[in-house]
Write an enzyme that holds these catalytic residues in place. Structure first.
Site, PDB file in Angstrom:
ATOM      1  N   LYS A 207       0.825  -1.201   0.000  1.00 42.91           N
ATOM      2  CA  LYS A 207       0.000   0.000   0.000  1.00 42.91           C
ATOM      3  C   LYS A 207       0.867   1.261   0.000  1.00 42.91           C
ATOM      4  O   LYS A 207       0.533   2.249  -0.668  1.00 42.91           O
ATOM      5  CB  LYS A 207      -0.929  -0.018   1.216  1.00 42.91           C
ATOM      6  CG  LYS A 207      -1.951  -1.151   1.171  1.00 42.91           C
ATOM      7  CD  LYS A 207      -2.698  -1.287   2.482  1.00 42.91           C
ATOM      8  CE  LYS A 207      -3.713  -2.414   2.425  1.00 42.91           C
ATOM      9  NZ  LYS A 207      -4.409  -2.617   3.711  1.00 42.91           N
ATOM     10  N   GLY A 306     -12.370  -5.614   5.318  1.00 49.43           N
ATOM     11  CA  GLY A 306     -13.692  -6.207   5.481  1.00 49.43           C
ATOM     12  C   GLY A 306     -14.459  -6.226   4.174  1.00 49.43           C
ATOM     13  O   GLY A 306     -14.216  -5.407   3.283  1.00 49.43           O
TER      14      GLY A 306
END
Length: 433
Positions: A207, A306
């Site tokens: 990231k 999630g």
């Protein structure tokens, strides 16, 4: 006027994220159509296990032949949520070749081979969007790539991995050790059965590479990112941080050098003051600071992982890509015009918190201070405490001023050679001051 012919979408992967994407596409079909200006139709779903029951998905859409699905020629957008390098890379480039734009959540692939994927998208006049690859539901890629396109970003600092933040938060708030906190994270579903990618910092490093590339308009690959995980963080480290008025977080830090001629990207645990906004980021949440010349300091906060949060980012990209498709104009692609080199970690200026086990006798502090002076590292604070266990040893904690990381590393090596230093209990960088 809304176009009646639907835009066709192929979904590669139907796990936690993919199934949420399919569900939202179905339940919010009318809203998506109104926002896009045309209906969107789920035209196929590529999976590895076709026998698994997938509630809400027409079994006729299920296929194990992902290659045939992206080669159909009538697919407008391919959503890739299978992860990994291959076959994802080949499937994405094949999708471009056969007329489809791509929405991906694949941070590992983008950090490893993003330049080639962007080049393939540009060659075929297609979009490559990947908001979900960096921070789950948090809008971060698009603000960096579009909203701040007219500004100069100098620093990106943040928590970009929910699993490690949960573990460190539990160690801080409950006094648990690393293993106990990891077990709790696993039981609650925050950590994978094999948590290596998270706890060793690989996920955050990927990231960081993506964020640095976008923020600084240069190419940064995951191999350019200095990476340290949290497996060596102890309860004693957390306690030391508390005594300093700090907490420990795994940070991704991307910076432009002061002279503007290079950039750095790194991921490592660090102590940050409790007064810093990142110190209050709890559980599995993410937060990222962006520092720009004109905009100043911006903070992005929210759930970083999630199924539903990540699917939200995927669907946001889907809407943008579909609009571009209707307008027959792709959105912004790669911006790497600065071609800035990535400096090694040794050149980065940082502070250190160093905890030493030393002999309890006169002159030890002077020897330690001499080592720091010889390495050109200035000391900020020193705290020494004699142990009451009869061992004849003491704990000596040194916090340095900012200095090149290479000098600090050299200091630690020199300290290890002192006869009066029994061991280096912990070493951690200090950030956010």
């Amino acid at each position: 006027m809304m176009r009646t012919r639907p835009l066709k979408v192929a979904l590669l992967g139907c796990g936690v994220v993919g199934s949420e994407v399919a569900r939202i596409m179905t339940t919010h079909a009318d809203d998506l159509a109104a926002r896009i200006g045309a209906p969107v139709e789920l035209a196929g779903v590529a999976v590895r296990r076709p026998s698994k029951v997938r509630e809400g998905i027409d079994p006729a859409l299920i296929t194990t032949d992902a290659t045939a699905l992206v080669k159909r020629g009538d697919i407008d957008v391919v959503i890739e949520v299978i992860g990994g390098i291959e076959p994802a890379r080949t499937l994405i480039t094949t999708a471009f070749e056969h007329g489809a734009s791509v929405v991906s959540a694949n941070k590992a692939l983008l950090a490893e081979d993003g330049a080639a994927l962007h080049a393939a998208a540009e060659q075929h006049g297609r979009d490559l969007y990947y908001e979900a690859a960096v921070a789950g539901a948090i809008p971060l890629v698009r603000p960096l790539r579009e909203s701040l396109a007219g500004d100069k970003v100098n620093r990106v600092l943040g928590i970009v991995n929910g699993t490690t933040n949960f573990i460190l938060d539990k160690m801080d708030t409950s006094g648990a050790g690393y293993s106990e906190a990891l077990d709790e994270a696993t039981a609650l579903g925050y950590a994978e059965a094999d948590p290596t990618a998270d706890v060793e910092g690989f996920d955050a490093a990927a990231k960081a590479a993506i964020l640095a590339g976008i923020a600084f308009h240069t190419r940064v690959r995951i191999g350019d990112v200095h990476r340290e995980g949290i497996t060596e963080v102890t309860a004693a480290d957390i306690a030391s941080a508390r005594r300093m008025g700090c907490t420990v977080k795994l940070l991704a830090i991307c910076e432009r050098a002061a002279d503007g001629q290079s950039v750095t990207a790194r991921v490592h645990p660090a102590m940050i003051p409790l007064s810093h906004p990142l110190a209050s980021v709890r559980e599995a949440y993410n937060a990222v600071f962006v520092e720009a010349e004109a905009a100043g300091q911006l903070m992005f906060y929210g759930p970083g992982a999630g199924g539903a949060p990540t699917a939200s980012a995927v669907l946001g990209d889907l809407v943008a890509v579909c609009r571009n498709k209707l307008n027959e104009a792709p959105g912004p692609g790669e911006s790497a015009y600065t071609r800035l080199p990535v400096s090694p970690m040794g050149d980065v200026v940082t502070r250190y918190h160093i905890s030493l086990d030393v002999a309890d006798k006169p002159g030890v502090l002077a020897q330690v201070a001499t080592v720091f002076a010889e390495q050109g590292v200035s000391i900020d604070t020193v705290r020494q405490q004699v142990r009451q266990d009869g061992s004849g040893e003491a704990s000596l904690v040194v916090v340095t001023h900012r200095a090149p990381d290479a000098a600090l590393s050299g200091t630690v090596e020199a300290l290890r050679k002192l006869d009066t230093v029994r061991g280096v209990a912990s070493i951690m960088r200090v950030e956010g001051e």
